[in-house]
Structure formats: structure tokens, C-alpha cells
Design a protein around this motif. Sequence first.
Motif, PDB file in Angstrom:
ATOM      1  N   GLU A   1       0.829  -1.210   0.000  1.00  0.00           N
ATOM      2  CA  GLU A   1       0.000   0.000   0.000  1.00  0.00           C
ATOM      3  C   GLU A   1       0.862   1.258   0.000  1.00  0.00           C
ATOM      4  O   GLU A   1       0.548   2.244  -0.679  1.00  0.00           O
ATOM      5  N   HIS A   2       1.956   1.217   0.757  1.00  0.00           N
ATOM      6  CA  HIS A   2       2.830   2.390   0.822  1.00  0.00           C
ATOM      7  C   HIS A   2       3.423   2.703  -0.548  1.00  0.00           C
ATOM      8  O   HIS A   2       3.468   3.869  -0.962  1.00  0.00           O
ATOM      9  N   VAL A   3       3.861   1.676  -1.251  1.00  0.00           N
ATOM     10  CA  VAL A   3       4.441   1.901  -2.577  1.00  0.00           C
ATOM     11  C   VAL A   3       3.354   2.342  -3.559  1.00  0.00           C
ATOM     12  O   VAL A   3       3.558   3.267  -4.362  1.00  0.00           O
ATOM     13  N   LEU A   4       2.194   1.713  -3.499  1.00  0.00           N
ATOM     14  CA  LEU A   4       1.094   2.083  -4.391  1.00  0.00           C
ATOM     15  C   LEU A   4       0.673   3.538  -4.176  1.00  0.00           C
ATOM     16  O   LEU A   4       0.404   4.275  -5.135  1.00  0.00           O
ATOM     17  N   ASN A   5       0.635   3.984  -2.922  1.00  0.00           N
ATOM     18  CA  ASN A   5       0.201   5.342  -2.618  1.00  0.00           C
ATOM     19  C   ASN A   5       1.173   6.407  -3.097  1.00  0.00           C
ATOM     20  O   ASN A   5       0.826   7.596  -3.116  1.00  0.00           O
ATOM     21  N   ALA A   6       2.381   5.983  -3.490  1.00  0.00           N
ATOM     22  CA  ALA A   6       3.334   6.950  -4.040  1.00  0.00           C
ATOM     23  C   ALA A   6       2.918   7.397  -5.443  1.00  0.00           C
ATOM     24  O   ALA A   6       3.359   8.449  -5.920  1.00  0.00           O
ATOM     25  N   LEU A   7       2.067   6.608  -6.116  1.00  0.00           N
ATOM     26  CA  LEU A   7       1.603   6.945  -7.460  1.00  0.00           C
ATOM     27  C   LEU A   7       0.419   7.911  -7.395  1.00  0.00           C
ATOM     28  O   LEU A   7      -0.357   7.892  -6.436  1.00  0.00           O
ATOM     29  N   PRO A   8       0.234   8.752  -8.421  1.00  0.00           N
ATOM     30  CA  PRO A   8      -0.985   9.564  -8.510  1.00  0.00           C
ATOM     31  C   PRO A   8      -2.215   8.651  -8.553  1.00  0.00           C
ATOM     32  O   PRO A   8      -2.132   7.495  -8.968  1.00  0.00           O
ATOM     33  N   GLN A   9      -3.352   9.181  -8.130  1.00  0.00           N
ATOM     34  CA  GLN A   9      -4.557   8.363  -7.997  1.00  0.00           C
ATOM     35  C   GLN A   9      -4.913   7.647  -9.290  1.00  0.00           C
ATOM     36  O   GLN A   9      -5.285   6.467  -9.292  1.00  0.00           O
ATOM     37  N   GLU A  10      -4.795   8.335 -10.419  1.00  0.00           N
ATOM     38  CA  GLU A  10      -5.159   7.719 -11.700  1.00  0.00           C
ATOM     39  C   GLU A  10      -4.284   6.511 -11.996  1.00  0.00           C
ATOM     40  O   GLU A  10      -4.763   5.469 -12.462  1.00  0.00           O
ATOM     41  N   GLN A  11      -2.991   6.618 -11.705  1.00  0.00           N
ATOM     42  CA  GLN A  11      -2.089   5.490 -11.929  1.00  0.00           C
ATOM     43  C   GLN A  11      -2.362   4.368 -10.931  1.00  0.00           C
ATOM     44  O   GLN A  11      -2.207   3.188 -11.266  1.00  0.00           O
TER      45      GLN A  11
END
Length: 504
Positions: free
Chosen positions: A85-95
Amino acid sequence: MTLININGLGVTLGDPLFTDLNLTISKGDRIGLVAANGRGKSTLLGCIAGTFEQTTGEITRARGLRIGSVEQHIPPDAISKTLYEHVLNALPQEQQDYESWRVDVVLDDLKIPYDLQHKPLAELSGGWQRTALLAAAWVTEPDILLLDEPTNHLDLQRIGLLQDWLGALPREVPVIMTSHDRAFLDATTNRTLFLRADRSRTFALPFTQARTALDEADAADERRFANDLNKASQLRKQAAKLKNIGINSGSDLLITKTKQLTERAAKMEAAAKPAHREKGAGDIKLTNSGTHAKALITLDHVTVKAPDGRELYKTDKKWIGKGDRIVLLGTNGTGKTQLVKMIHRALLDEEPAIKCAPTVTLGYSDQHLSQLNDADTPMTAVAGQFDVGDQRARGLLAGAGVNIQMQDTKIGALSGGQKARLAMLILRLQHPNFYLLDEPTNHLDIEGQEALEEELIAHGASCLLVSHDRSFLRNVGNRFWQIDRKRLIEVDDPEAFLASEMST
């Protein structure tokens, strides 16, 4: 191509951390940033990332430049999230919604086991937390990568993987990294910046070669300074002679010439710059009390067990003698720390399986510095344990890199580097003749590591130590014990083990 241009940069926080720093960061740069603890490395990275405001100077960044920054600690709002989740949250919401596959690619490149990916960061070791921060920075596809102590908490295998990962990065992506791991800097950098309060120096060389070049440059500065002062002194001597002659003869011309020579000498003295003198972050001075025993520690077919009682390995018959600096080698989980703890218990008369000479005086430091009480202050830790008096205690603490402002602060509030130096000071004051050291270089800067190395060797210290720092164990060790297939064996040197670990 230049991505970042730093011109006349300076940061002052009470005292100047650095001043008039000029640096160009271009594609292909792998820059090692070197300074003692507390001298501004993280601050400079913050300035480059735009998260810290400099006092003077300016930073010009290429238009649209994306900066990936890996700091030393997990953000408080992320600690309850899983690594994924931490790595995923580094991306903009659309990505996040449509390109989550990017996370899988990065986690796979960094060889993060699947079961760890879905554990909360709070439950992971410091090493895996560091890896999570790196993954979160890289998944954003930055144009430049800033790494603050990326090897902290990593074992040799993970350090080797990180070295390989950095080596496989696209060459156009520059990397700036701080690290106290000299071997790591040598393996991953092609430029070195020595950050100083003034006259920072940059060399187009990895650390060890750059350090040699720095020493040569400082020596040249020292010679130049002495030469300039000598020339100024000669001018003043000439001026004094002319002044006497001028006064005795009444010659206005000689009086004028005297004034000119004196002014030249003053200008030369004002322009002469002394060579850089590093303000020591703290001298580590270890001593060795005497013992007549030849064998300090005897291991007679000792069985080393895990905390749950599992047998890990047997030692056969082994001795630690006077002057032996034994490095204990083994992969994580094989029981290095368990043997250290057994010997520690034996020296406290709590482990009958290990024999200790009665004249052994122990100096002990574990990797968590558990010998320090976070509720104490540095002053109580020193003045309360040793008969040195308050004034002497404050001087000793200052010499160990714990400044006057921190001496009455709870130890728990000190930085890792300050704690490590305090632990070394307490070791010194115990006057041991045998050192039991489990990861003693954790949090020590390069200056502190080199000082510890020098003292252990210069005083003929006897010790058993565990370390993941390749430079440190190579420099200090004169004997090497390796845990291999449930046996403790002696090997000639650590190189085969290190090569195996780094390539795993």
C-alpha cells in the motif's frame, strides 16, 4: 546534460553547516555525499529535493524535473500501511487505479518476498522498511534519485542486491547518496562530495580514491598556508630593518617603503587560508587494561542454540588469546549474536559451558546499544558510573561528540550516532582488556569508524566482533571464525564468505 545546478549554497542552523557550495549534477552522475554525523548531509539532500529552504545561494533545476527522495525514516502516517500500500500510494490516484502493475514490477526488481509485501510496515525490520521507501521513490519514475543512508539496517545480502540494483539503473538517472559504508560507496559512486562548513570539495572519483585526493589537497593547502605566512613574515622582517634605517637616516623614502612592505604583509596574511581542520565529531580512545592470561576465552565443544532451543551449531575447541581480533562471519539467522550473548553471560558467571580467565575485564556493546538506558542522561551515564567528577565528565562527553546542549537530555532523544559514540566512551572508561562488539559501527560515521579501527589496532585490543561493514571487518580482523553447516570453523580471510553473501 545538467539537471541541477547549485550555486553558492549555504545553510546556517546556529553554526554554518556548509557555505558557498557549488555543484553541478548531470546525467550519469553517481555522487557519494560524505561528512560526519550532524554536518548537513540530510539537509543538503532536503535542499536539492526542495523540502528544506537554504540560507544562501540558489538551486536551478531542469524544467519538469522529477526527484525521487529516500529519507532515513518511515513517515508516521505510513507506518500502519502494508508495504504494498505504501508503494502504491506513491503513485498519482489515476495510476493507482489503472497502473498498479508498476508496483509489482518494482517490488519484483527489489526481490521483496510476496508475504512481506502485505505486512504492515510497523511489523517489518528496519532493512525492509528501507527497501519499502526505495520502492516508493522508484515507482514514480524519477529523473534523479536521492538516497539518505540506504544501507542502514541492511545485511550483506541486501547490500549486495542494492549495489546490483543501482548498477542496473538507467545511466541517465543520476543518484546522490549519503552512506557511512565505505565499500558500498566505492562500488556504487563515480564522484564524491566532501561536505564541509566551508570549502567543500568534489572529486570525480569513488570514495577511497577521492579520500586520498582530499588528503593530498589538504596537505597542499597546509604547505601553501605555511609558505604564505613565511613570505609575510619575511616582508615584516624587511620592513623592520628598513624602518630602523629610515629613522636613523631620516629618509622619508625608506619610511614610505617600510609602510608599503607592512601593508603587503598584512594583505598576504589576510588572504592566506589555513588548511581545513575537521572539527572532530568526537575522539574514540579505547584503552586496554593488562592481563597475563594467554587464553582469555575458551570454547570447549560448546553448543550454540537459538532462543527457542533449536541447535544452531557446535564450536569444537576454540580459544581467544591476547591480541586476537576475531571477526565472526555467518549469514543472518545462523547464530552470530547468540554466541556473543553466550560469551557475555559467561563473563558474568552465568554460562558454565564457556571458560573465561579470571583477569578478563569486559567491554561490551550490542547492536541495539542496550547497555545504554534511554531514561538516563549522558551526564548520569558517565558521572554516575565512573569517578571522574562533573567537569571531567562534561569534557569527556564533548570529546565523544555529545555537545553541552545534549549532555543533560535523555539518552533516548540522542541521534543514533551520538548514542554510538556515548557507548564507545563508556567502553573506554571501563578499561577493558577484552571487547565483545556486536555491530559496533551501526550509526557511526566514517570518521568514527576509522577512529575505532585505529584504537583497536593501536592498543593491541583483544576482541570478538560481528559486523556487516566490509571495510571495518577487513581492517580490524586478524582472525576469522565462520559459521558453516552447523560448525564454527576458522578461515584465513573473509573474502570467500563476503563474495558468497554479496552474490546471493
